[in-house]
Design a protein around this motif. Sequence first.
Motif, PDB file in Angstrom:
ATOM      1  N   ILE A 249      34.884  54.035 157.801  1.00 50.09           N
ATOM      2  CA  ILE A 249      35.724  54.365 156.657  1.00 50.09           C
ATOM      3  C   ILE A 249      35.094  53.676 155.455  1.00 50.09           C
ATOM      4  O   ILE A 249      34.841  52.469 155.488  1.00 50.09           O
ATOM      5  CB  ILE A 249      37.172  53.883 156.876  1.00 50.09           C
ATOM      6  N   ILE A 250      34.805  54.442 154.414  1.00 53.38           N
ATOM      7  CA  ILE A 250      34.136  53.875 153.241  1.00 53.38           C
ATOM      8  C   ILE A 250      35.023  53.874 151.998  1.00 53.38           C
ATOM      9  O   ILE A 250      34.643  53.353 150.958  1.00 53.38           O
ATOM     10  CB  ILE A 250      32.817  54.613 152.937  1.00 53.38           C
ATOM     11  N   GLY A 251      36.211  54.465 152.093  1.00 56.36           N
ATOM     12  CA  GLY A 251      37.104  54.488 150.946  1.00 56.36           C
ATOM     13  C   GLY A 251      38.434  55.107 151.321  1.00 56.36           C
ATOM     14  O   GLY A 251      38.630  55.574 152.442  1.00 56.36           O
ATOM     15  N   ILE A 252      39.347  55.100 150.360  1.00 58.54           N
ATOM     16  CA  ILE A 252      40.662  55.700 150.549  1.00 58.54           C
ATOM     17  C   ILE A 252      40.964  56.584 149.345  1.00 58.54           C
ATOM     18  O   ILE A 252      40.375  56.416 148.267  1.00 58.54           O
ATOM     19  CB  ILE A 252      41.771  54.644 150.730  1.00 58.54           C
ATOM     20  N   ALA A 253      41.896  57.526 149.518  1.00 54.07           N
ATOM     21  CA  ALA A 253      42.292  58.420 148.438  1.00 54.07           C
ATOM     22  C   ALA A 253      43.647  59.028 148.771  1.00 54.07           C
ATOM     23  O   ALA A 253      44.081  59.022 149.924  1.00 54.07           O
ATOM     24  CB  ALA A 253      41.256  59.519 148.243  1.00 54.07           C
TER      25      ALA A 253
ATOM     26  N   ALA B   8      34.763  52.824 162.416  1.00 54.16           N
ATOM     27  CA  ALA B   8      35.865  53.620 162.953  1.00 54.16           C
ATOM     28  C   ALA B   8      35.312  54.836 163.670  1.00 54.16           C
ATOM     29  O   ALA B   8      34.395  55.485 163.166  1.00 54.16           O
ATOM     30  CB  ALA B   8      36.790  54.065 161.822  1.00 54.16           C
ATOM     31  N   LYS B   9      35.868  55.104 164.827  1.00 52.81           N
ATOM     32  CA  LYS B   9      35.507  56.333 165.524  1.00 52.81           C
ATOM     33  C   LYS B   9      36.446  57.408 165.008  1.00 52.81           C
ATOM     34  O   LYS B   9      37.637  57.398 165.285  1.00 52.81           O
ATOM     35  CB  LYS B   9      35.647  56.161 167.034  1.00 52.81           C
ATOM     36  N   GLY B  10      35.922  58.316 164.229  1.00 54.66           N
ATOM     37  CA  GLY B  10      36.736  59.358 163.624  1.00 54.66           C
ATOM     38  C   GLY B  10      36.811  60.600 164.490  1.00 54.66           C
ATOM     39  O   GLY B  10      36.589  60.559 165.690  1.00 54.66           O
ATOM     40  N   ALA B  11      37.133  61.707 163.843  1.00 52.44           N
ATOM     41  CA  ALA B  11      37.254  62.994 164.517  1.00 52.44           C
ATOM     42  C   ALA B  11      37.072  64.075 163.468  1.00 52.44           C
ATOM     43  O   ALA B  11      37.108  63.796 162.271  1.00 52.44           O
ATOM     44  CB  ALA B  11      38.621  63.106 165.183  1.00 52.44           C
ATOM     45  N   LEU B  12      36.871  65.292 163.902  1.00 49.31           N
ATOM     46  CA  LEU B  12      36.818  66.400 162.955  1.00 49.31           C
ATOM     47  C   LEU B  12      38.213  66.624 162.398  1.00 49.31           C
ATOM     48  O   LEU B  12      39.198  66.545 163.120  1.00 49.31           O
ATOM     49  CB  LEU B  12      36.311  67.667 163.646  1.00 49.31           C
TER      50      LEU B  12
ATOM     51  N   THR C 120      42.035  49.297 162.959  1.00 47.85           N
ATOM     52  CA  THR C 120      41.208  49.864 161.888  1.00 47.85           C
ATOM     53  C   THR C 120      41.974  49.853 160.571  1.00 47.85           C
ATOM     54  O   THR C 120      41.435  49.469 159.533  1.00 47.85           O
ATOM     55  CB  THR C 120      40.769  51.289 162.250  1.00 47.85           C
ATOM     56  N   LEU C 121      43.237  50.266 160.613  1.00 49.49           N
ATOM     57  CA  LEU C 121      44.056  50.243 159.390  1.00 49.49           C
ATOM     58  C   LEU C 121      44.183  48.828 158.835  1.00 49.49           C
ATOM     59  O   LEU C 121      44.105  48.618 157.622  1.00 49.49           O
ATOM     60  CB  LEU C 121      45.437  50.822 159.666  1.00 49.49           C
ATOM     61  N   ALA C 122      44.356  47.851 159.713  1.00 59.45           N
ATOM     62  CA  ALA C 122      44.469  46.459 159.273  1.00 59.45           C
ATOM     63  C   ALA C 122      43.177  46.012 158.589  1.00 59.45           C
ATOM     64  O   ALA C 122      43.217  45.313 157.571  1.00 59.45           O
ATOM     65  CB  ALA C 122      44.801  45.551 160.455  1.00 59.45           C
TER      66      ALA C 122
END
Length: 76
Positions: free
Chosen positions: A6-10, A49-53, A62-64
């Motif tokens: 995760i490199i940012g939030i929006a 973070a292991k993401g997903a499509l 991860t959120l913490a």
Amino acid sequence: GVYRAIIGIATITGCQWSDDGTCCGPWGFEKAYHCTLADVLALPEPVPAKGALGFWTPSDDTLAAVEVQLTPAPAA
């Protein structure tokens, strides 16, 4: 390089379907949804973070790790 992070939030402020991809300028894909964002913030450090499509829910750990970077440092 850093992968799977995760490199940012929006904040997602809108989403629209486009048959021809022209709704969002030259980068728009045909037959796809296009989202608009606000309050975009790059994190100082990538959070592994292991993401997903598509959209997915990160783990509590991860959120913490993201939230730690959003909390201002105490004044000295």
